[in-house]
Design a protein around this motif. Structure first.
Motif, PDB file in Angstrom:
ATOM      1  N   TYR A  18       0.821  -1.206   0.000  1.00 38.35           N
ATOM      2  CA  TYR A  18       0.000   0.000   0.000  1.00 38.35           C
ATOM      3  C   TYR A  18       0.862   1.266   0.000  1.00 38.35           C
ATOM      4  O   TYR A  18       0.352   2.361  -0.259  1.00 38.35           O
ATOM      5  CB  TYR A  18      -0.900   0.037   1.229  1.00 38.35           C
ATOM      6  CG  TYR A  18      -2.118  -0.863   1.183  1.00 38.35           C
ATOM      7  CD1 TYR A  18      -2.719  -1.229  -0.016  1.00 38.35           C
ATOM      8  CD2 TYR A  18      -2.682  -1.328   2.371  1.00 38.35           C
ATOM      9  CE1 TYR A  18      -3.841  -2.034  -0.032  1.00 38.35           C
ATOM     10  CE2 TYR A  18      -3.808  -2.135   2.357  1.00 38.35           C
ATOM     11  CZ  TYR A  18      -4.390  -2.483   1.160  1.00 38.35           C
ATOM     12  OH  TYR A  18      -5.508  -3.277   1.149  1.00 38.35           O
ATOM     13  N   SER A  36      -0.612   7.457   4.442  1.00 40.77           N
ATOM     14  CA  SER A  36      -2.031   7.608   4.100  1.00 40.77           C
ATOM     15  C   SER A  36      -2.737   6.302   4.472  1.00 40.77           C
ATOM     16  O   SER A  36      -2.189   5.485   5.207  1.00 40.77           O
ATOM     17  CB  SER A  36      -2.190   7.943   2.611  1.00 40.77           C
ATOM     18  OG  SER A  36      -1.718   6.893   1.796  1.00 40.77           O
ATOM     19  N   TRP A  37      -3.957   6.095   3.958  1.00 46.62           N
ATOM     20  CA  TRP A  37      -4.692   4.876   4.272  1.00 46.62           C
ATOM     21  C   TRP A  37      -3.836   3.650   3.958  1.00 46.62           C
ATOM     22  O   TRP A  37      -3.134   3.655   2.951  1.00 46.62           O
ATOM     23  CB  TRP A  37      -5.994   4.841   3.437  1.00 46.62           C
ATOM     24  CG  TRP A  37      -6.868   3.684   3.766  1.00 46.62           C
ATOM     25  CD1 TRP A  37      -7.784   3.597   4.765  1.00 46.62           C
ATOM     26  CD2 TRP A  37      -6.877   2.412   3.101  1.00 46.62           C
ATOM     27  NE1 TRP A  37      -8.367   2.364   4.757  1.00 46.62           N
ATOM     28  CE2 TRP A  37      -7.825   1.609   3.752  1.00 46.62           C
ATOM     29  CE3 TRP A  37      -6.169   1.857   2.032  1.00 46.62           C
ATOM     30  CZ2 TRP A  37      -8.105   0.301   3.371  1.00 46.62           C
ATOM     31  CZ3 TRP A  37      -6.430   0.556   1.647  1.00 46.62           C
ATOM     32  CH2 TRP A  37      -7.396  -0.208   2.311  1.00 46.62           C
ATOM     33  N   PRO A  38      -3.818   2.626   4.823  1.00 50.09           N
ATOM     34  CA  PRO A  38      -4.680   2.361   5.973  1.00 50.09           C
ATOM     35  C   PRO A  38      -4.203   2.950   7.304  1.00 50.09           C
ATOM     36  O   PRO A  38      -4.680   2.528   8.363  1.00 50.09           O
ATOM     37  CB  PRO A  38      -4.687   0.828   6.039  1.00 50.09           C
ATOM     38  CG  PRO A  38      -3.326   0.444   5.569  1.00 50.09           C
ATOM     39  CD  PRO A  38      -2.976   1.432   4.499  1.00 50.09           C
ATOM     40  N   ASN A  39      -3.259   3.870   7.268  1.00 48.21           N
ATOM     41  CA  ASN A  39      -2.869   4.631   8.461  1.00 48.21           C
ATOM     42  C   ASN A  39      -2.317   3.769   9.588  1.00 48.21           C
ATOM     43  O   ASN A  39      -2.587   4.003  10.764  1.00 48.21           O
ATOM     44  CB  ASN A  39      -4.069   5.446   8.974  1.00 48.21           C
ATOM     45  CG  ASN A  39      -4.590   6.406   7.925  1.00 48.21           C
ATOM     46  OD1 ASN A  39      -3.833   7.196   7.360  1.00 48.21           O
ATOM     47  ND2 ASN A  39      -5.876   6.330   7.630  1.00 48.21           N
ATOM     48  N   LYS A  74      -2.646   8.214  13.404  1.00 45.06           N
ATOM     49  CA  LYS A  74      -2.362   6.864  12.932  1.00 45.06           C
ATOM     50  C   LYS A  74      -2.642   5.827  14.014  1.00 45.06           C
ATOM     51  O   LYS A  74      -2.614   6.120  15.200  1.00 45.06           O
ATOM     52  CB  LYS A  74      -0.899   6.754  12.492  1.00 45.06           C
ATOM     53  CG  LYS A  74      -0.470   7.802  11.475  1.00 45.06           C
ATOM     54  CD  LYS A  74      -1.292   7.772  10.192  1.00 45.06           C
ATOM     55  CE  LYS A  74      -0.785   8.788   9.190  1.00 45.06           C
ATOM     56  NZ  LYS A  74      -1.564   8.792   7.938  1.00 45.06           N
ATOM     57  N   GLU A 151     -16.120   1.287   1.477  1.00 44.54           N
ATOM     58  CA  GLU A 151     -16.309   2.376   2.433  1.00 44.54           C
ATOM     59  C   GLU A 151     -17.656   2.256   3.134  1.00 44.54           C
ATOM     60  O   GLU A 151     -17.753   2.455   4.359  1.00 44.54           O
ATOM     61  CB  GLU A 151     -16.210   3.726   1.718  1.00 44.54           C
ATOM     62  CG  GLU A 151     -14.804   4.124   1.314  1.00 44.54           C
ATOM     63  CD  GLU A 151     -14.766   5.475   0.628  1.00 44.54           C
ATOM     64  OE1 GLU A 151     -13.711   6.122   0.681  1.00 44.54           O
ATOM     65  OE2 GLU A 151     -15.792   5.883   0.035  1.00 44.54           O
ATOM     66  N   TYR A 156     -15.613   3.774   6.918  1.00 43.42           N
ATOM     67  CA  TYR A 156     -14.480   4.698   6.941  1.00 43.42           C
ATOM     68  C   TYR A 156     -14.041   4.997   5.509  1.00 43.42           C
ATOM     69  O   TYR A 156     -14.419   4.288   4.572  1.00 43.42           O
ATOM     70  CB  TYR A 156     -13.315   4.157   7.769  1.00 43.42           C
ATOM     71  CG  TYR A 156     -12.787   2.791   7.380  1.00 43.42           C
ATOM     72  CD1 TYR A 156     -12.164   2.546   6.154  1.00 43.42           C
ATOM     73  CD2 TYR A 156     -12.874   1.719   8.275  1.00 43.42           C
ATOM     74  CE1 TYR A 156     -11.662   1.291   5.818  1.00 43.42           C
ATOM     75  CE2 TYR A 156     -12.382   0.455   7.950  1.00 43.42           C
ATOM     76  CZ  TYR A 156     -11.774   0.263   6.729  1.00 43.42           C
ATOM     77  OH  TYR A 156     -11.278  -0.988   6.403  1.00 43.42           O
ATOM     78  N   SER A 157     -13.252   6.055   5.352  1.00 47.29           N
ATOM     79  CA  SER A 157     -12.793   6.474   4.025  1.00 47.29           C
ATOM     80  C   SER A 157     -11.566   5.681   3.593  1.00 47.29           C
ATOM     81  O   SER A 157     -10.706   5.354   4.418  1.00 47.29           O
ATOM     82  CB  SER A 157     -12.451   7.971   4.029  1.00 47.29           C
ATOM     83  OG  SER A 157     -13.610   8.742   4.281  1.00 47.29           O
ATOM     84  N   ILE A 158     -11.488   5.382   2.312  1.00 51.49           N
ATOM     85  CA  ILE A 158     -10.359   4.667   1.718  1.00 51.49           C
ATOM     86  C   ILE A 158      -9.764   5.549   0.634  1.00 51.49           C
ATOM     87  O   ILE A 158     -10.498   6.126  -0.182  1.00 51.49           O
ATOM     88  CB  ILE A 158     -10.816   3.316   1.126  1.00 51.49           C
ATOM     89  CG1 ILE A 158     -11.328   2.394   2.234  1.00 51.49           C
ATOM     90  CG2 ILE A 158      -9.685   2.644   0.349  1.00 51.49           C
ATOM     91  CD1 ILE A 158     -11.975   1.123   1.730  1.00 51.49           C
ATOM     92  N   ASP A 159      -8.454   5.666   0.631  1.00 49.71           N
ATOM     93  CA  ASP A 159      -7.760   6.448  -0.385  1.00 49.71           C
ATOM     94  C   ASP A 159      -7.738   5.649  -1.687  1.00 49.71           C
ATOM     95  O   ASP A 159      -7.035   4.649  -1.801  1.00 49.71           O
ATOM     96  CB  ASP A 159      -6.332   6.749   0.095  1.00 49.71           C
ATOM     97  CG  ASP A 159      -5.589   7.701  -0.836  1.00 49.71           C
ATOM     98  OD1 ASP A 159      -5.987   7.821  -2.008  1.00 49.71           O
ATOM     99  OD2 ASP A 159      -4.607   8.309  -0.392  1.00 49.71           O
TER     100      ASP A 159
END
Length: 260
Positions: A18, A36-39, A74, A151, A156-159
């Motif tokens: 990722y 960034s995601w998944p942090n 994070k 999502e 939750y939000s995914i990049d």
């Protein structure tokens, strides 16, 4: 490699795919992180001999320096350390748990690492005899749909750029499931040698409770068996664990993820 190691290697390997990077290394202990995601940020022992030669004070100072590099936004999952000696692994995990307790880090996610032995798992020809159509995807439009469904399922939000980044990795499959041409569920599989890691199994809110996740997992397991893989590994949430119990998955260890 033990089954515990297989599970951890698959999980952290996917985080690396990722886009995670080593943040800093101190005396043989390395902090890795996804900016960034998944942090996720996590610790690994990268020089076991060096760590074994540290005094308790030196180890404490090294860990204290590294943990202060974890951003507040994070999550820090506490994973079993598998690359060091039993003594070093135990010392680091004990220090981490005490530090988190003493500094009021909050437990934000609880998961159970699980596995399925495919060599002893019976074939299930019925896995393909249902209405669920599961396809591997790679187009930008399909990935956009995959992200939207995922999502909604997880809340939750995914990049999306992260998912697009991994779409062409030969070891990774992005799976989008449809019923009557409507997208209803997602999954991502990541293969490390003869291990299939299953991630991001999610079902749209209005489709939950219909057995879709079970059908999707049965298809993934059956295909993994046909591909002569040995194990399926995953990390189950409290909500998802009963499904994996019913499918015959065994428990390996617990994962607690913390935030400042």
């Amino acid at each position: 490699m033990t089954i515990n190691q297989s599970n951890i290697t698959n999980l952290t390997g996917l985080w690396n795919k990722y886009g995670a990077n080593p943040i800093e290394s101190v005396h043989g202990v390395t902090l890795h992180g996804n900016r960034s995601w998944p942090n996720r940020y996590w610790f690994e022992i990268t020089d076991s001999e060096q760590v074994d030669n540290l005094t308790p004070d030196q180890l404490q100072k090294a860990l204290n320096k590294l943990i202060n590099l974890v951003p507040s936004a994070k999550m820090l999952p506490i994973l079993p350390l598998v690359n060091g000696s039993k003594k070093s692994n135990k010392a680091i995990n004990e220090w981490l748990q005490q530090y988190l307790d003493n500094n009021n880090w909050q437990l934000t996610l609880e998961q159970t690492a699980m596995y399925l032995d495919l060599e002893s798992y019976p074939s299930n020809s019925a896995a393909n005899n249902d209405q669920l159509n599961v396809q591997k995807i790679s187009s930008v439009e399909d990935i956009k749909t995959w992200v939207t469904v995922c999502e909604e399922a997880f809340g939750y939000s995914i990049d999306q750029s992260v998912i697009e980044h991994v779409k062409n990795h030969s070891e990774i499959q992005l799976l989008l499931a449809h019923i009557n041409n409507q997208p209803v569920a997602t999954a991502l599989t990541y293969i490390t040698q003869d291990i299939v890691g299953v991630h991001q199994v999610g079902v749209r809110k209005n489709q939950q409770g219909k057995g879709i996740a079970k059908q999707l997992m049965e298809k993934i397991v059956e295909q993994s068996k046909l591909d002569d893989k040995k194990l399926v590994v995953l990390q189950a949430s409290k909500v998802g664990k009963p499904l994996y119990d019913r499918l015959g998955f065994g428990v390996l260890f617990e994962i607690g993820s913390f935030k400042r």
